[in-house]
Design a protein around this motif. Sequence first.
Motif, short mmCIF file in Angstrom:
data_model
loop_
_atom_site.label_atom_id
_atom_site.label_comp_id
_atom_site.label_asym_id
_atom_site.label_seq_id
_atom_site.Cartn_x
_atom_site.Cartn_y
_atom_site.Cartn_z
N PHE A 3 2.82 18.53 -4.65
CA PHE A 3 2.42 17.18 -4.26
C PHE A 3 3.56 16.42 -3.59
CE2 PHE A 3 -0.84 18.18 -7.35
CZ PHE A 3 -1.96 17.70 -6.70
N ALA A 4 4.80 16.65 -4.00
CA ALA A 4 5.93 15.96 -3.37
C ALA A 4 6.08 16.37 -1.91
CB ALA A 4 7.21 16.25 -4.15
N VAL A 5 5.92 17.65 -1.61
CA VAL A 5 6.03 18.12 -0.23
C VAL A 5 4.86 17.59 0.60
CG1 VAL A 5 5.89 20.20 1.20
CG2 VAL A 5 7.43 20.13 -0.76
N ALA A 6 3.67 17.57 0.04
CA ALA A 6 2.52 17.02 0.78
C ALA A 6 2.73 15.55 1.10
CB ALA A 6 1.25 17.21 -0.04
N TYR A 7 3.31 14.80 0.18
CA TYR A 7 3.59 13.38 0.42
C TYR A 7 4.62 13.22 1.53
CZ TYR A 7 5.22 8.62 -0.37
OH TYR A 7 5.58 7.32 -0.21
N TRP B 143 5.38 15.32 3.98
CA TRP B 143 4.79 15.70 5.27
C TRP B 143 3.82 14.63 5.75
CZ3 TRP B 143 6.16 18.90 8.92
CH2 TRP B 143 7.04 19.91 8.60
N GLY B 144 3.11 13.99 4.85
CA GLY B 144 2.24 12.89 5.25
C GLY B 144 3.03 11.73 5.84
N LEU B 145 4.17 11.43 5.25
CA LEU B 145 5.03 10.38 5.82
C LEU B 145 5.55 10.76 7.20
CD1 LEU B 145 7.21 9.14 2.82
CD2 LEU B 145 5.29 8.00 3.92
N PHE C 85 1.12 6.56 -6.93
CA PHE C 85 -0.02 7.42 -7.22
C PHE C 85 0.36 8.88 -7.04
CE2 PHE C 85 -3.84 9.66 -5.74
CZ PHE C 85 -4.62 9.53 -6.88
N THR C 86 1.09 9.19 -5.98
CA THR C 86 1.52 10.57 -5.74
C THR C 86 2.45 11.05 -6.84
OG1 THR C 86 1.32 10.21 -3.37
CG2 THR C 86 2.59 12.11 -4.06
N LEU C 87 3.35 10.20 -7.30
CA LEU C 87 4.26 10.56 -8.38
C LEU C 87 3.49 10.85 -9.67
CD1 LEU C 87 7.19 10.83 -9.45
CD2 LEU C 87 7.01 8.41 -10.08
N VAL C 88 2.52 10.02 -9.98
CA VAL C 88 1.74 10.22 -11.20
C VAL C 88 0.94 11.52 -11.12
CG1 VAL C 88 -0.20 9.30 -12.55
CG2 VAL C 88 1.65 7.80 -11.83
N VAL C 89 0.32 11.77 -9.99
CA VAL C 89 -0.46 13.01 -9.82
C VAL C 89 0.44 14.23 -9.87
CG1 VAL C 89 -1.90 14.30 -8.19
CG2 VAL C 89 -2.36 11.89 -8.61
N ALA C 90 1.64 14.14 -9.27
CA ALA C 90 2.58 15.26 -9.28
C ALA C 90 3.07 15.55 -10.70
CB ALA C 90 3.76 14.97 -8.35
N LEU C 91 3.35 14.51 -11.47
CA LEU C 91 3.77 14.71 -12.86
C LEU C 91 2.64 15.30 -13.70
CD1 LEU C 91 5.92 11.52 -13.52
CD2 LEU C 91 6.70 13.89 -13.33
N LEU D 29 0.83 -1.20 0.00
CA LEU D 29 0.00 0.00 0.00
C LEU D 29 0.87 1.26 0.00
CD1 LEU D 29 -2.87 1.09 0.10
CD2 LEU D 29 -2.69 1.08 2.60
N ASP D 30 1.99 1.23 0.72
CA ASP D 30 2.90 2.37 0.72
C ASP D 30 3.49 2.61 -0.68
OD1 ASP D 30 2.51 2.71 3.43
OD2 ASP D 30 4.32 1.58 3.99
#
Length: 123
Positions: A105-109, A111-113, A68-74, A61-62
Amino acid sequence: MRLAIGDVVRDRNDMVIGTVASLDTNATRLVVMHVPGSTPRVADARDLQIVARKSCPPTALDRLLALFTLVVALLAAYVAARSVQGLGGSWPLTFMAALGGFTMFAVAYRWGLRVTGPRRVRI
């Protein structure tokens, strides 16, 4: 010093290595650590030295969330760059818009981690 349960620490008094089992954040600042082949021992937090941080391998899941985050950020970077280019922006402005869209999106990911990671307690 910030410790989490599962960190590997070394006692400076007799150089014994163990893993943190429990933390006491009161005035006594004691740490219970599991030592291999021995009973659990109690040590003062000021006498400990961090050897390694606890880490867990990423689950499926991680990995899926990271992809998913990488695809959305691109996708956000592409949309931002095309929008600026369509409005007649120069290439530095187009590049900065794409970088900003990706970074959002990279920073949000990241900070979520940090928020969902292991809890560290100041000792």
